[in-house]
Design an enzyme around this catalytic site. Structure first.
Site, PDB file in Angstrom:
ATOM      1  N   ARG A   1     -97.673 -56.399 -17.356  1.00  0.00           N
ATOM      2  CA  ARG A   1     -97.308 -57.604 -18.043  1.00  0.00           C
ATOM      3  C   ARG A   1     -98.206 -58.585 -19.332  1.00  0.00           C
ATOM      4  NH1 ARG A   1     -93.086 -62.067 -16.366  1.00  0.00           N
ATOM      5  NH2 ARG A   1     -91.501 -60.012 -15.972  1.00  0.00           N
TER       6      ARG A   1
ATOM      7  N   GLU B   1     -92.299 -49.756 -13.817  1.00  0.00           N
ATOM      8  CA  GLU B   1     -91.320 -49.607 -14.215  1.00  0.00           C
ATOM      9  C   GLU B   1     -90.834 -48.759 -13.220  1.00  0.00           C
ATOM     10  OE1 GLU B   1     -88.830 -51.029 -14.935  1.00  0.00           O
ATOM     11  OE2 GLU B   1     -89.776 -52.795 -16.150  1.00  0.00           O
TER      12      GLU B   1
ATOM     13  N   GLN C   1     -86.538 -49.461  -6.404  1.00  0.00           N
ATOM     14  CA  GLN C   1     -87.582 -48.942  -5.177  1.00  0.00           C
ATOM     15  C   GLN C   1     -88.206 -49.762  -4.122  1.00  0.00           C
ATOM     16  OE1 GLN C   1     -84.017 -47.620  -4.223  1.00  0.00           O
ATOM     17  NE2 GLN C   1     -83.482 -46.239  -5.468  1.00  0.00           N
TER      18      GLN C   1
ATOM     19  N   TYR D   1     -89.962 -42.047  -2.289  1.00  0.00           N
ATOM     20  CA  TYR D   1     -89.317 -41.011  -3.152  1.00  0.00           C
ATOM     21  C   TYR D   1     -90.614 -40.674  -4.127  1.00  0.00           C
ATOM     22  CZ  TYR D   1     -86.014 -44.531  -1.972  1.00  0.00           C
ATOM     23  OH  TYR D   1     -85.549 -44.818  -0.934  1.00  0.00           O
TER      24      TYR D   1
ATOM     25  N   TYR E   1     -81.994 -46.277 -17.276  1.00  0.00           N
ATOM     26  CA  TYR E   1     -82.614 -48.242 -17.606  1.00  0.00           C
ATOM     27  C   TYR E   1     -84.037 -48.251 -17.967  1.00  0.00           C
ATOM     28  CZ  TYR E   1     -85.312 -51.747 -15.024  1.00  0.00           C
ATOM     29  OH  TYR E   1     -85.954 -52.926 -15.190  1.00  0.00           O
TER      30      TYR E   1
ATOM     31  N   ASP F   1     -81.227 -54.018 -14.419  1.00  0.00           N
ATOM     32  CA  ASP F   1     -81.787 -53.720 -13.590  1.00  0.00           C
ATOM     33  C   ASP F   1     -81.037 -54.465 -12.299  1.00  0.00           C
ATOM     34  OD1 ASP F   1     -83.137 -55.785 -12.875  1.00  0.00           O
ATOM     35  OD2 ASP F   1     -84.766 -56.105 -12.869  1.00  0.00           O
TER      36      ASP F   1
ATOM     37  N   CYS G   1     -79.758 -73.263  -8.077  1.00  0.00           N
ATOM     38  CA  CYS G   1     -78.647 -73.098  -9.040  1.00  0.00           C
ATOM     39  C   CYS G   1     -79.112 -74.749 -10.332  1.00  0.00           C
ATOM     40  CB  CYS G   1     -77.217 -73.520  -9.377  1.00  0.00           C
ATOM     41  SG  CYS G   1     -76.739 -72.289  -8.280  1.00  0.00           S
TER      42      CYS G   1
ATOM     43  N   CYS H   1     -81.889 -73.669 -12.787  1.00  0.00           N
ATOM     44  CA  CYS H   1     -81.684 -73.161 -13.534  1.00  0.00           C
ATOM     45  C   CYS H   1     -81.225 -73.159 -15.248  1.00  0.00           C
ATOM     46  CB  CYS H   1     -80.603 -71.502 -12.530  1.00  0.00           C
ATOM     47  SG  CYS H   1     -80.076 -70.741 -13.984  1.00  0.00           S
TER      48      CYS H   1
END
Ligand code: SF4
Length: 364
Positions: free
Chosen positions: A29, A45, A50, A90, A128, A146, A205, A208
């Site tokens: 990133r 990505e 998973q 996978y 996605y 996601d 929260c 947030c």
């Protein structure tokens, strides 16, 4: 606290201000305000499907060291990709990764397209991932949803429909909030919010930026969202797996079929994975079409190996078989490798577990 339904402008402004201060530093990133490299976004990505951020980090570095550009990856043998991927699970994703690298190199001059429709046409890229690459690498105002974002949106609106049926409604709500400016940062901000603040069990929260705009927080029942349909019980399949060993210590490996679970990976041969139990004796007789011990110089059982796939549990019973006449085995296209050479082959985690179980066994 007075609750106000979220509107695009207020919501995205608060989310982006929070992101500017609290963005997670991740290897793939760029800092807030800067676009990330499309190759890095795509690779991360695909790996993150998973799999957790913590697990993916070392794999991401390993892949970039081996293949710094998408062209380098396209030129690599598939087996090298599968071997480097081992442990991420996978394996169809690794195969598609290679196909996609080739397609980008051959059809797009080594540059990922910025348009979601063109991205969707590439192997292994679904809606996605196309939206994520388009938004994060090219700053296009695509709606990215996601698992983390799904949770945030379903709490913001207290969406009562259970998942997965709720996905459509969640995506529609998310689309109405997606800003035209800084869409990539906004998508990553929501991912971070879901990963660090709006967590599944204990949402913080109080920290947030969306608290005043959140229906679930106002109602005090945040953890009831997203609503999930009751889980189906996973079946347990079982099989006998054969550790065929020559006197010089080499073990038989063979390649699984290209399609299906663990497609193209290496394995120790086994009976079919089925729910009905099979005894080791019957398994040996049926699999090798022999009676009793046949040509085997040794027959030893080790402890069972358990593994869980997305749709079923698997219990494998390893049987060590000493082989003096490999030419008599009814198996084709096999390789014989010493355990210290296993790292050169694309062995999935399940087979590594089997090897560990057998090699850790006291066979004296
Ligand atoms: S206020 Fe709480 S429940 Fe709502 S989005 Fe933020 S962390 Fe999640």
């Amino acid at each position: 606290m007075i609750y106000t339904a979220p509107d695009k402008k207020t919501f995205s402004r608060q989310i982006l201000q929070w992101y500017d201060r609290h963005a997670r530093k991740l290897p793939w990133r760029s800092p807030p305000g800067k676009q990330s490299d499309p190759y890095h976004v795509w690779l991360s990505e695909i790996m993150l499907q998973q799999t957790t951020v913590v697990t993916v980090g070392p794999y991401f570095h390993k892949f970039l060291d081996a293949w710094p550009t998408v062209g380098d990856m396209a030129a690599a043998p598939l087996d090298d990709i599968l071997t480097a991927w081992a442990g991420l699970g996978y394996y169809a994703r690794a195969r598609n990764l290679h196909k996609c690298a080739i397609a980008v190199t051959e059809n797009h001059n080594g540059r990922f397209p910025d348009d979601p429709a063109a991205l969707l046409a590439l192997p292994g890229i679904g809606p996605y991932t196309a939206a994520a690459i388009s938004a994060i690498a090219f700053d296009r105002p695509e709606t990215v949803v996601d698992g983390n974002i799904e949770r945030v949106i379903s709490r913001l609106y207290r969406i009562a429909t259970p998942l997965p049926a709720a996905k459509k409604e969640i995506t529609e709500r998310a689309a109405l909030l997606t800003p035209r400016e800084r869409a990539g940062d906004y998508a990553q901000a929501l991912m971070d919010l879901g990963a660090t603040i709006c967590t599944p069990r204990n949402p913080a929260c109080g920290l947030c930026p969306a608290r005043k705009l959140c229906a679930a927080s106002a109602a005090g029942n945040m953890t009831e969202y997203p609503v999930k349909a009751p889980k189906k019980q996973k079946p347990t399949r079982q099989a006998v797996i054969f550790w065929l060993q020559q006197p010089d210590g080499r073990i038989l490996l063979r390649r699984r079929a290209e399609t299906g679970l663990l497609g193209g990976m290496m394995e120790f041969p086994s009976t079919d994975w089925q729910e009905e139990a099979v005894t080791p004796e019957a398994a040996i007789n049926n699999f090798f079409k022999i009676e009793g011990r046949g040509e085997f110089t040794e027959v030893t059982l080790t402890g069972p190996v358990r593994h869980t796939f997305t749709h079923f549990h698997l219990t494998l019973q390893p049987v060590i078989l000493g082989v003096s006449r490999p030419d008599l085995l009814p198996l084709e296209e096999v390789v014989w490798a010493s355990p210290h050479e296993f790292g050169e082959y694309a062995l999935p985690t399940l087979m590594t577990k089997v090897a560990r179980s057998v090699l850790g066994t006291d066979r004296k």
